[in-house]
Scaffold this active site. Structure first.
Site, PDB file in Angstrom:
ATOM      1  N   GLU A 119       1.993  -0.360  10.046  1.00 45.86           N
ATOM      2  CA  GLU A 119       0.101  -1.120   9.647  1.00 45.86           C
ATOM      3  C   GLU A 119      -0.462   0.880  10.700  1.00 45.86           C
ATOM      4  O   GLU A 119      -2.013   0.043  11.565  1.00 45.86           O
ATOM      5  CB  GLU A 119      -0.304  -2.024  10.703  1.00 45.86           C
ATOM      6  CG  GLU A 119       0.667  -2.810   9.394  1.00 45.86           C
ATOM      7  CD  GLU A 119      -0.054  -4.732   9.853  1.00 45.86           C
ATOM      8  OE1 GLU A 119      -1.325  -4.389   9.797  1.00 45.86           O
ATOM      9  OE2 GLU A 119       0.793  -5.222   9.213  1.00 45.86           O
ATOM     10  N   GLY A 120       0.112   1.846  10.436  1.00 46.63           N
ATOM     11  CA  GLY A 120      -0.696   2.827  11.003  1.00 46.63           C
ATOM     12  C   GLY A 120      -0.266   3.568  13.043  1.00 46.63           C
ATOM     13  O   GLY A 120      -0.448   2.196  13.654  1.00 46.63           O
ATOM     14  N   LEU A 159       0.562  -1.285   0.327  1.00 52.86           N
ATOM     15  CA  LEU A 159       0.632  -0.078   0.229  1.00 52.86           C
ATOM     16  C   LEU A 159       1.258   1.290  -0.089  1.00 52.86           C
ATOM     17  O   LEU A 159       0.758   2.542  -0.542  1.00 52.86           O
ATOM     18  CB  LEU A 159      -1.260   0.058   1.122  1.00 52.86           C
ATOM     19  CG  LEU A 159      -1.784   0.702   1.785  1.00 52.86           C
ATOM     20  CD1 LEU A 159      -2.864   1.345   0.307  1.00 52.86           C
ATOM     21  CD2 LEU A 159      -2.130   1.243   3.127  1.00 52.86           C
TER      22      LEU A 159
HETATM   23  N1  CAA Z   1     -13.207  -0.275   6.605  1.00 56.82           N
HETATM   24  C1  CAA Z   1     -13.950  -0.140   5.698  1.00 56.82           C
HETATM   25  N2  CAA Z   1     -14.090   1.385   5.216  1.00 56.82           N
HETATM   26  C2  CAA Z   1     -12.857   2.446   5.733  1.00 56.82           C
HETATM   27  C3  CAA Z   1     -12.352   2.049   6.736  1.00 56.82           C
HETATM   28  C4  CAA Z   1     -12.247   0.768   7.336  1.00 56.82           C
HETATM   29  N3  CAA Z   1     -11.151   0.253   8.595  1.00 56.82           N
HETATM   30  N4  CAA Z   1     -11.727   3.167   7.265  1.00 56.82           N
HETATM   31  C5  CAA Z   1     -12.718   3.734   5.853  1.00 56.82           C
HETATM   32  N5  CAA Z   1     -13.205   3.448   5.076  1.00 56.82           N
HETATM   33  C6  CAA Z   1     -13.483   3.897   3.745  1.00 56.82           C
HETATM   34  C7  CAA Z   1     -14.725   5.770   4.573  1.00 56.82           C
HETATM   35  O1  CAA Z   1     -15.604   4.867   5.102  1.00 56.82           O
HETATM   36  C8  CAA Z   1     -14.641   6.140   3.099  1.00 56.82           C
HETATM   37  O2  CAA Z   1     -15.766   5.697   2.501  1.00 56.82           O
HETATM   38  P1  CAA Z   1     -16.732   7.273   1.204  1.00 56.82           P
HETATM   39  O3  CAA Z   1     -15.050   6.900   0.446  1.00 56.82           O
HETATM   40  O4  CAA Z   1     -17.736   5.886   1.130  1.00 56.82           O
HETATM   41  O5  CAA Z   1     -16.956   7.712   2.185  1.00 56.82           O
HETATM   42  C9  CAA Z   1     -13.419   5.728   2.667  1.00 56.82           C
HETATM   43  O6  CAA Z   1     -12.451   4.690   3.375  1.00 56.82           O
HETATM   44  C10 CAA Z   1     -12.444   6.540   2.270  1.00 56.82           C
HETATM   45  O7  CAA Z   1     -12.046   6.826   4.047  1.00 56.82           O
HETATM   46  P2  CAA Z   1     -11.296   8.563   4.886  1.00 56.82           P
HETATM   47  O8  CAA Z   1     -12.176   9.974   4.680  1.00 56.82           O
HETATM   48  O9  CAA Z   1     -11.488   8.139   6.172  1.00 56.82           O
HETATM   49  O10 CAA Z   1     -10.220   8.397   4.582  1.00 56.82           O
HETATM   50  P3  CAA Z   1      -8.836   9.322   4.512  1.00 56.82           P
HETATM   51  O11 CAA Z   1      -7.907   9.728   3.397  1.00 56.82           O
HETATM   52  O12 CAA Z   1      -8.830  10.367   5.292  1.00 56.82           O
HETATM   53  O13 CAA Z   1      -7.667   8.459   5.583  1.00 56.82           O
HETATM   54  C11 CAA Z   1      -6.910   7.106   7.642  1.00 56.82           C
HETATM   55  C12 CAA Z   1      -8.001   7.354   6.442  1.00 56.82           C
HETATM   56  C13 CAA Z   1      -7.108   6.192   8.351  1.00 56.82           C
HETATM   57  C14 CAA Z   1      -5.747   7.793   7.970  1.00 56.82           C
HETATM   58  C15 CAA Z   1      -5.739   6.062   6.515  1.00 56.82           C
HETATM   59  O14 CAA Z   1      -5.685   7.149   5.357  1.00 56.82           O
HETATM   60  C16 CAA Z   1      -4.776   5.229   7.437  1.00 56.82           C
HETATM   61  O15 CAA Z   1      -5.164   3.922   7.426  1.00 56.82           O
HETATM   62  N6  CAA Z   1      -3.796   5.819   7.078  1.00 56.82           N
HETATM   63  C17 CAA Z   1      -2.625   4.739   7.396  1.00 56.82           C
HETATM   64  C18 CAA Z   1      -2.003   3.807   6.640  1.00 56.82           C
HETATM   65  C19 CAA Z   1      -1.918   2.315   7.001  1.00 56.82           C
HETATM   66  O16 CAA Z   1      -2.108   1.724   8.056  1.00 56.82           O
HETATM   67  N7  CAA Z   1      -0.464   2.043   6.590  1.00 56.82           N
HETATM   68  C20 CAA Z   1      -0.059   1.484   6.878  1.00 56.82           C
HETATM   69  C21 CAA Z   1       0.430  -0.075   5.705  1.00 56.82           C
HETATM   70  S1  CAA Z   1       1.036  -1.831   5.702  1.00 56.82           S
HETATM   71  C22 CAA Z   1       2.445  -1.608   6.600  1.00 56.82           C
HETATM   72  O17 CAA Z   1       2.104  -1.109   7.364  1.00 56.82           O
HETATM   73  C23 CAA Z   1       3.968  -2.233   6.458  1.00 56.82           C
HETATM   74  C24 CAA Z   1       3.445  -3.804   6.427  1.00 56.82           C
HETATM   75  O18 CAA Z   1       3.440  -4.944   5.576  1.00 56.82           O
HETATM   76  C25 CAA Z   1       2.967  -4.248   7.620  1.00 56.82           C
END
Ligand code: CAA
Length: 387
Positions: free
Chosen positions: A369-370, A125
């Site tokens: 993962e956030g 991602l």
């Molecule tokens: N379940 C279902 N739908 C969800 C959801 C969830 N948990 N979270 C958001 N959505 C939906 C929302 O309802 C919204 O839907 P609509 O378009 O229909 O309205 C859509 O997704 C967009 O949501 P937001 O407006 O809340 O999105 P945002 O751009 O403001 O971002 C955020 C929200 C929580 C900040 C998100 O971007 C996020 O979680 N960021 C962190 C990313 C992350 O954790 N990255 C880690 C990557 S993996 C990793 O770490 C590496 C590894 O391999 C271990």
């Protein structure tokens, strides 16, 4: 909340504990030093069913519940957090997403070998310019005129198991004007022409888990490898992260438990000022707070696992429970590991003991993962309904 562990829970916990202590613990220090991926023990984890715990048997998994999963990740992570994240990504970030959103063919073709531990799965991602703001990605996918395939271009970073994965779920923008709603998920095989592994990250902790950048250059992905509908990718990414965050919370619980056990033993044995240091109130206070915070984390992790189980039946979400468990357990792991180093004094700072490894490993649980900041944002948004 019913906290009574079943016979099956106790069986998987004890099996994971035995394997972790007998097979993983003896090699953990060596892998941490060299950063070599632990192929051998990961293969064995697959044979034990640990790489696809909640995956139905028909798709190569152990078909157990979410509580079994958190118990097993905790035990594995107590011995080595790097093994813990390899396991968590395989189970949650890879298998879970395809099981929930994939076609029958995708489940058969991709989940089965990964859940049984024959091959390794990853999740892509993050990009160099979009981490927390995951929706602002630069990679692009364009569908061919005849609709048979997509052409993927872009760069993804911080991919856990990236250098060793055979298959991964990638999230790519198919319609930039739609922002979050223009992202699509694809299952790509790392042998597909146009896929390349980029630089490997030299990390502070979880050093045996391989982490790298990947590039996709005119990667031709058949349309049948699209996961879910076009534009559904961001939601899939978020739903999958809800599951992933429970895995990381369990990993954090394991690290904290290992740091606490080491501290308890040291406090009983190390002598100073004519007695063992565990008699001193300042050490006792640390031990009492460590134990209490670990138990509080455990309850949040179990609560999140039970919420995930309920969601399987109702189709509901467990975003809030997963975020609270990840936030509290990861900050507890970092805090407990810091106290553990302090209790051990100079020995806590030395590579002669695993305590400094727990300290280095704990930090990532507050980031990947956030981050903790993102978990607080998710929790507050969920509570207030505001964004
Ligand atoms: N379940 C279902 N739908 C969800 C959801 C969830 N948990 N979270 C958001 N959505 C939906 C929302 O309802 C919204 O839907 P609509 O378009 O229909 O309205 C859509 O997704 C967009 O949501 P937001 O407006 O809340 O999105 P945002 O751009 O403001 O971002 C955020 C929200 C929580 C900040 C998100 O971007 C996020 O979680 N960021 C962190 C990313 C992350 O954790 N990255 C880690 C990557 S993996 C990793 O770490 C590496 C590894 O391999 C271990």
């Amino acid at each position: 909340m019913d906290l009574q562990l079943t016979e099956e829970h106790i069986m998987i916990r004890d099996q994971a504990r035995k394997f972790a202590q007998e097979v993983i613990a003896p090699v953990a220090e060596g892998h941490d030093l060299t950063g070599e991926f632990p192929f051998e023990s990961v293969k064995q984890m697959g044979a034990l069913g640990l790489m696809g715990i909640e995956v139905p048997e028909e798709y190569g998994g152990a078909e157990m519940d979410a509580v079994s999963y958190v118990l097993a990740v905790e035990e594995i992570s107590k011995a080595d957090a790097a093994h813990g994240v390899i396991m968590s990504v395989n189970n949650s970030l890879f298998c879970h997403g395809i099981l929930q959103f994939g076609t029958e063919e995708q489940k058969k073709k991709y989940v089965e070998p990964v859940a049984s531990g024959e091959t390794i799965g990853a999740y892509a991602l993050t990009e160099p310019t979009s981490g927390s703001d995951a929706g602002r990605m630069q990679s692009r996918a364009v569908v061919s005129e005849d609709g048979t395939h997509y052409t993927l271009n872009g760069r993804k970073s911080w991919i856990t198991s990236g250098p060793v994965a055979d298959v991964m779920v990638v999230f790519v923008m198919t319609d930039p004007d739609k922002r979050n709603r223009g992202i699509t998920a694809f299952i790509i095989e790392t042998g597909m022409p146009g896929f390349a592994v980029g630089k490997t990250e030299p990390k502070l902790g979880i050093r045996a888990s391989a982490t790298c950048e990947i590039t996709m250059e005119n990667l031709r992905c058949p349309v049948e490898n699209r996961l879910g509908a076009e534009g559904q990718g961001f939601k899939i990414a978020m739903v999958v992260l809800d599951a992933g965050r429970i895995g990381i919370a369990s990993q954090a619980l394991g690290i904290a438990g290992a740091a606490y056990q080491a501290s308890l033993q040291y406090a009983r044995e190390r002598e100073a000022f004519g007695g063992v240091i565990g008699q001193f109130q300042m050490i006792q206070q640390k031990l009492a707070d460590m134990r209490t915070r670990i138990e509080a984390s455990r309850l949040l992790v179990y609560s999140a696992a039970l919420a995930k189980e309920r969601a399987k039946a109702t189709g509901g979400r467990y975003t809030l429970e997963a975020a609270m468990a990840k936030l509290f357990a990861s900050e507890t792991a970092m805090w407990v590991a810091t106290q553990a180093v302090q209790i051990h004094g100079g020995m806590g700072y030395s590579k002669e003991l695993p305590v400094e490894r727990y300290f280095r490993d704990a930090k990532i649980t507050e980031i990947y993962e956030g981050t903790s900041e993102i978990q607080r944002m998710v929790i507050a948004r969920s509570e207030t309904g505001l964004r």
